[in-house]
Scaffold this motif. Sequence first.
Motif, PDB file in Angstrom:
ATOM      1  N   LEU A 266      -2.738   0.773 -13.683  1.00  0.00           N
ATOM      2  CA  LEU A 266      -2.882   0.753 -12.311  1.00  0.00           C
ATOM      3  C   LEU A 266      -3.855  -0.227 -10.775  1.00  0.00           C
ATOM      4  CD1 LEU A 266      -1.577   4.503 -12.177  1.00  0.00           C
ATOM      5  CD2 LEU A 266      -0.676   2.798 -11.471  1.00  0.00           C
TER       6      LEU A 266
ATOM      7  N   SER B 295       1.733   5.960  -6.459  1.00  0.00           N
ATOM      8  CA  SER B 295       0.778   6.515  -7.496  1.00  0.00           C
ATOM      9  C   SER B 295       0.544   7.996  -7.970  1.00  0.00           C
ATOM     10  CB  SER B 295      -0.452   6.784  -7.055  1.00  0.00           C
ATOM     11  OG  SER B 295      -0.631   4.693  -7.226  1.00  0.00           O
TER      12      SER B 295
ATOM     13  N   ALA C 201       0.936  -1.383   0.373  1.00  0.00           N
ATOM     14  CA  ALA C 201       0.058   0.284  -0.203  1.00  0.00           C
ATOM     15  C   ALA C 201       1.258   1.154  -0.054  1.00  0.00           C
ATOM     16  CB  ALA C 201      -1.101   0.071   0.867  1.00  0.00           C
TER      17      ALA C 201
ATOM     18  N   GLY D 229      -2.927  -6.614  -5.606  1.00  0.00           N
ATOM     19  CA  GLY D 229      -1.588  -6.273  -4.479  1.00  0.00           C
ATOM     20  C   GLY D 229      -0.253  -6.289  -4.233  1.00  0.00           C
TER      21      GLY D 229
ATOM     22  N   TRP E  22      -3.057  -3.424 -10.433  1.00  0.00           N
ATOM     23  CA  TRP E  22      -2.221  -3.632  -9.292  1.00  0.00           C
ATOM     24  C   TRP E  22      -3.102  -2.927  -8.124  1.00  0.00           C
ATOM     25  CZ3 TRP E  22       2.345   0.255 -12.032  1.00  0.00           C
ATOM     26  CH2 TRP E  22       2.556  -0.086 -13.330  1.00  0.00           C
ATOM     27  N   ARG E  23      -3.586  -2.008  -7.980  1.00  0.00           N
ATOM     28  CA  ARG E  23      -4.213  -2.438  -6.987  1.00  0.00           C
ATOM     29  C   ARG E  23      -5.114  -3.504  -6.097  1.00  0.00           C
ATOM     30  NH1 ARG E  23      -7.158   1.547  -7.495  1.00  0.00           N
ATOM     31  NH2 ARG E  23      -6.064   3.759  -7.505  1.00  0.00           N
ATOM     32  N   GLU E  24      -5.482  -3.793  -7.062  1.00  0.00           N
ATOM     33  CA  GLU E  24      -6.797  -5.242  -6.771  1.00  0.00           C
ATOM     34  C   GLU E  24      -5.558  -5.881  -6.234  1.00  0.00           C
ATOM     35  OE1 GLU E  24      -9.994  -7.204  -6.661  1.00  0.00           O
ATOM     36  OE2 GLU E  24      -9.922  -4.341  -6.481  1.00  0.00           O
TER      37      GLU E  24
ATOM     38  N   PHE F 210       2.958   0.996  -3.295  1.00  0.00           N
ATOM     39  CA  PHE F 210       1.792   1.947  -4.652  1.00  0.00           C
ATOM     40  C   PHE F 210       1.009   3.183  -4.412  1.00  0.00           C
ATOM     41  CE2 PHE F 210      -2.982   2.177  -6.465  1.00  0.00           C
ATOM     42  CZ  PHE F 210      -2.554   0.966  -7.231  1.00  0.00           C
ATOM     43  N   THR F 211       0.998   3.592  -3.163  1.00  0.00           N
ATOM     44  CA  THR F 211       0.497   4.807  -2.897  1.00  0.00           C
ATOM     45  C   THR F 211       1.227   5.957  -3.867  1.00  0.00           C
ATOM     46  OG1 THR F 211      -0.939   4.593  -0.708  1.00  0.00           O
ATOM     47  CG2 THR F 211      -0.026   6.495  -1.646  1.00  0.00           C
TER      48      THR F 211
END
Length: 213
Positions: free
Chosen positions: A205, A175, A168, A212, A208-210, A171-172
């Motif tokens: 994106l 992003s 997290a 993990g 990728w978030r889904e 990714f944050t």
Amino acid sequence: MTYTGDVQVGGPADVRELPALTISKLAVGPFDNNAYLVRCNDTGDGVLIDAAAEADRLLALIGDRPISKIITTHQHGDHWQALEQVAAATGATVIAHPLDAAALPVPVDLEVEHGDRITVGAVALEVIHLRGHTPGSIALHHPGHLFTGDSLFPGGVGNTNKDPERFARLFTDVSERVFDRLPDETWVYPGHGKDTTLGAERPSLPEWRERGW
């Protein structure tokens, strides 16, 4: 020859001529790392991004023109196996983020934080701190060009060892600090493998978030 970024361990560097900089990408073994020599076209000053391995090949790439700095993108050993030898041979300033500096095999001469700028002759590289792959991972940005270490690759962000909090965080950061502020045409030079662009990766994106990772 047109630059592609497709290099092989033991093979020649791929060289890209920009108006302000010349970028040479070299693949080194045994872990198929990418090392990048970035030179200012006006002054000839150079920096090496990740003295990963095969010091003899890196020094041959540098040649007779000096480099002033070696930047290590993060603390993992496959990215600094040649650091001690190349630093000793060149006298270059060793640079890293303070959160990863202690893991390197030589003292870090200059610690850099998010938003700092590292000069390459008449040009500056912006430091972007991307937390998650390691605490002190950094990327280096020159307009239109981004050296991402192991924080961003074609197809996803860097390895966070299936740790949801680390993923997290990375990714944050990727992003907000990369995709939200840099344009699609920005070329991505990763720590391993082939290059990509932000435009090629941006549609993925949400995936990728889904997933993990």
